[in-house]
Design an enzyme around this catalytic site. Structure first.
Site, mmCIF file in Angstrom:
data_model
loop_
_atom_site.group_PDB
_atom_site.id
_atom_site.type_symbol
_atom_site.label_atom_id
_atom_site.label_comp_id
_atom_site.label_asym_id
_atom_site.label_seq_id
_atom_site.Cartn_x
_atom_site.Cartn_y
_atom_site.Cartn_z
ATOM 1 N N GLY A 60 -8.726 60.217 122.150
ATOM 2 C CA GLY A 60 -6.946 59.432 122.076
ATOM 3 C C GLY A 60 -6.928 58.380 123.208
ATOM 4 O O GLY A 60 -6.551 57.275 123.421
ATOM 5 N N THR A 88 0.098 59.489 120.190
ATOM 6 C CA THR A 88 1.161 57.962 119.691
ATOM 7 C C THR A 88 0.134 57.135 119.547
ATOM 8 O O THR A 88 0.143 56.080 118.746
ATOM 9 C CB THR A 88 2.006 57.580 121.044
ATOM 10 N N VAL A 89 -0.566 55.678 120.287
ATOM 11 C CA VAL A 89 -1.788 55.509 120.539
ATOM 12 C C VAL A 89 -2.689 55.566 119.003
ATOM 13 O O VAL A 89 -2.609 54.376 117.994
ATOM 14 C CB VAL A 89 -2.074 54.945 121.098
ATOM 15 N N LYS A 143 8.777 60.722 113.898
ATOM 16 C CA LYS A 143 8.333 61.548 115.054
ATOM 17 C C LYS A 143 9.049 62.919 114.980
ATOM 18 O O LYS A 143 10.723 62.488 115.430
ATOM 19 C CB LYS A 143 8.632 60.442 116.335
#
Length: 238
Positions: free
Chosen positions: A170, A16-17, A37
């Site tokens: 990530g 997500t980041v 999403k």
């Protein structure tokens, strides 16, 4: 590039980041950006999920969540436990294509790893990227155990004829251990794909302006940033 899928080597690896970082740079460049999403699990209706995080960090981004289930499980399992029909493949295809028709960039974030199933037919993000001819960015964990998962994810994409654009780590800690430093070289080698970025740990707690700066420094030019893998690797000798 109008479509880009974001998958992970597993859960909690920074998908997500990373999605928010790519979106933030595209927004800063003046692009119309949407983020889809496919399935959010582990949250009740009305609770903030991954897309709320993307909006907070990236700004003017249209978002669409296609399915949500309360149990923190794989989407098909969560749907079954909720006694609901899982997200159908055609529904996902149509939703992404509709966003693509109105935006310069559509980011499609998967749930968990590449082969997580979305309904009882067993379709996965790998099937969707093949259908949409969308390149994929793989988000990987930094530490021990990530190499095998990254290599398998890359192999699964190539086996289907899908394009793996590259890998992003990530969540990179301030004090990486030996395995993490070695992975800077070994991960792209084993997955046979370039290292496109490294996102610092805890970037999601930053305000929008600081996050945009981190995104620019942490992603390479193909994703809108200024990251240089060779220089970064040299800064963390094993």
């Amino acid at each position: 590039m109008t479509l880009l899928a974001v998958t992970g080597t597993g859960t909690e690896v920074g998908k997500t980041v990373t999605t928010a970082a790519v979106a933030a740079l595209a927004v800063a460049a003046g692009a119309r950006v949407a983020v889809a999403k496919l399935a959010q699990t582990g949250l009740l209706p009305g609770e903030d999920g991954d897309l709320a995080e993307v909006r907070r960090l990236a700004g003017a981004v249209e978002t669409r969540e296609l399915a949500r289930y309360p149990d923190p499980l794989a989407p098909d399992t969560a749907a079954r436990r909720a006694q609901r029909t899982g997200l159908r493949f055609d529904t996902a295809v149509e939703a992404v294509r509709a966003l693509d028709a109105e935006h310069d960039l559509v980011l499609v974030e998967g749930s968990g790893g590449l082969l997580a199933r979305f309904d009882d037919t067993g379709w996965t993000l790998a099937d969707l990227v093949v259908k949409l001819d969308a390149p994929t960015v793989m988000v990987a964990a930094a530490g021990l155990g990530t190499l095998n998962a990254a290599a398998l994810t890359a192999q699964a994409l190539r086996h289907r004829g899908a394009e793996l654009r590259g890998a992003v780590i990530g969540s990179w800690p301030a004090r990486p251990d030996l395995a993490m430093r070695c992975n800077l070289v070994d991960l792209p080698d084993m997955a046979r794909t370039p290292l496109l970025g490294v996102i610092p740990h805890a970037s999601a707690v930053l305000d929008r302006a600081a996050f945009a700066a981190v995104a620019r420094a942490g992603l390479d030019a193909s994703l809108g940033g200024e990251f240089d893998a060779e220089t970064f690797v040299k800064g963390w000798p094993a």
